[in-house]
Scaffold this active site. Structure first.
Site, mmCIF file in Angstrom:
data_model
loop_
_atom_site.group_PDB
_atom_site.id
_atom_site.type_symbol
_atom_site.label_atom_id
_atom_site.label_comp_id
_atom_site.label_asym_id
_atom_site.label_seq_id
_atom_site.Cartn_x
_atom_site.Cartn_y
_atom_site.Cartn_z
ATOM 1 N N LYS A 21 0.842 -1.196 0.000
ATOM 2 C CA LYS A 21 0.000 0.000 0.000
ATOM 3 C C LYS A 21 0.880 1.250 0.000
ATOM 4 C CE LYS A 21 -4.204 -1.809 0.367
ATOM 5 N NZ LYS A 21 -5.250 -1.567 -0.647
ATOM 6 N N LYS A 58 -14.043 -7.320 -7.035
ATOM 7 C CA LYS A 58 -14.369 -7.677 -5.647
ATOM 8 C C LYS A 58 -15.849 -8.000 -5.602
ATOM 9 C CE LYS A 58 -10.848 -4.747 -3.552
ATOM 10 N NZ LYS A 58 -10.569 -3.440 -2.914
HETATM 11 MN MN MN Z 1 -7.289 -1.683 -4.230
#
Ligand code: MN
Length: 345
Positions: free
Chosen positions: A162, A266
């Site tokens: 991240k 997702k």
């Molecule tokens: Mn992502």
């Protein structure tokens, strides 16, 4: 006997083992909704909604209030006719996509129990196992390097890193992580933290240092399609849409406008119905696919394990949220290191 007679929602709150930080956001708990679809013969199918205000605009109290409405929408439907139930739940695509996902999965779970065929085989049985990455949240450079080293040594060959809060530090972090984990693959996710121009600087700098980035995820704001397109043609790494890619219609627009090399599907954004459509869209147009998660426990990750193994559609699997939560394991899959194996009944 296969008719739906009741639908129940239960709020389950899970704490993260440690706060999970991404660009401009920190999570310390996941308020998930366990959805049960009850059939006339007593069979119970289970799904999980892990909602997102940041991505989907969902708020948990509003989702919980949908229980009786959803029951009314699908009561009397036969789970063997699951496409009918999928179509009905598509009505929640914009307002409650995580609930749509959980109800659609619970429907297949109930069908799976009735017919004695695991969900991944109902969905095609393409793969008998998949491999997941593991995510390193935003932290100091020393902590991120140490976590990356430990995770890589535990057998996770793909690390999701991240970034997105500080260009200069992000470049330093990627170089240091790469030196500490030779042979690893990196999915880098900026969670909309960059502009197109800073993202190009990041990609070119890291590429020049031979860092093995396989996917560069959502560098810019979800609605910046021009930025994504600019990046796609100026980044040496494949560009993936996540926050930009929720419904099948979003993905159609991204592909048509040449904005992406990859899409991160997702279930919590798309449900099973749109996820299935996106798989076919991407295959038809030679766009790469990865599958990701929100804050699902093993109950919710189970949904994506069966979806990913069944369709066999994904180059990368980022199905790790259950490893970050303090929760008992309840998935219908086995995990051995980075390998996720859907159960055979
Ligand atoms: Mn992502």
């Amino acid at each position: 006997m296969c008719e739906i007679v009741d639908v129940t929602f239960d709020l389950k709150t899970y704490e993260y083992s440690e706060p999970f930080r991404i660009a401009n956001n920190v999570e310390d708990k996941a308020d998930n909704i366990e959805v049960k679809v009850h059939l006339k013969d007593g069979t119970v199918g289970v799904g999980e909604a892990s909602s997102s205000y940041r991505v989907n605009g969902e708020k948990v109290p509003a989702l919980l209030a949908l229980q009786d409405t959803v029951k009314e929408m699908i009561s009397g439907e036969d789970v063997r006719n699951y496409k009918r139930i999928f179509d009905i739940m598509d009505g929640l695509s914009r307002t409650a996509p995580s609930v749509k996902a959980a109800v659609q999965y619970a429907t297949l779970d109930a069908l799976s129990i009735v017919i004695g065929v695991p969900v991944y085989q109902i969905l095609g049985g393409n793969k008998s196992k998949i491999h997941t990455d593991k995510t390193i949240g935003i932290d100091t450079i020393d902590i991120m390097v140490e976590k990356a080293r430990k995770t890589f040594n535990e057998g996770f060959k793909t690390l999701k890193i991240k970034i997105g809060e500080n260009l200069k530090e992000d470049i330093e972090k990627m170089i240091a992580i790469s030196e500490a984990t030779p042979g690893a693959f990196y999915i880098v996710d900026a969670n909309q933290g960059y502009t197109a121009k800073t993202a190009i600087q990041f990609a070119k700098s890291v590429y020049a240092q031979n860092v093995n980035v396989v996917v560069f995820e959502q560098p810019v704001m979800w609605n910046d399609l021009d930025g994504l397109k600019l990046l796609r043609y100026n980044s040496p790494f494949p560009i993936a849409a996540d926050e930009s890619a929720k419904t099948r219609h979003d993905v159609y627009a991204l592909i048509r406008n040449e904005c992406v090399d990859f899409v991160n599907i997702k279930l919590m954004k798309s449900g099973l119905s749109d996820a299935l459509s996106i798989v076919e869209l991407a295959k038809t147009t030679n766009i790469g696919l990865m599958i990701g998660c929100m804050g699902e426990s093993s109950v919710g990750i189970n949904q994506s394990v069966h979806f990913a193994a069944g369709t066999g559609a994904f180059a990368y699997h980022d199905l790790d949220s259950h490893m970050m939560l303090k929760a008992e394991f309840r998935g219908k899959f086995k995990q051995e290191g980075d390998t996720l194996i859907p159960n055979v009944q």
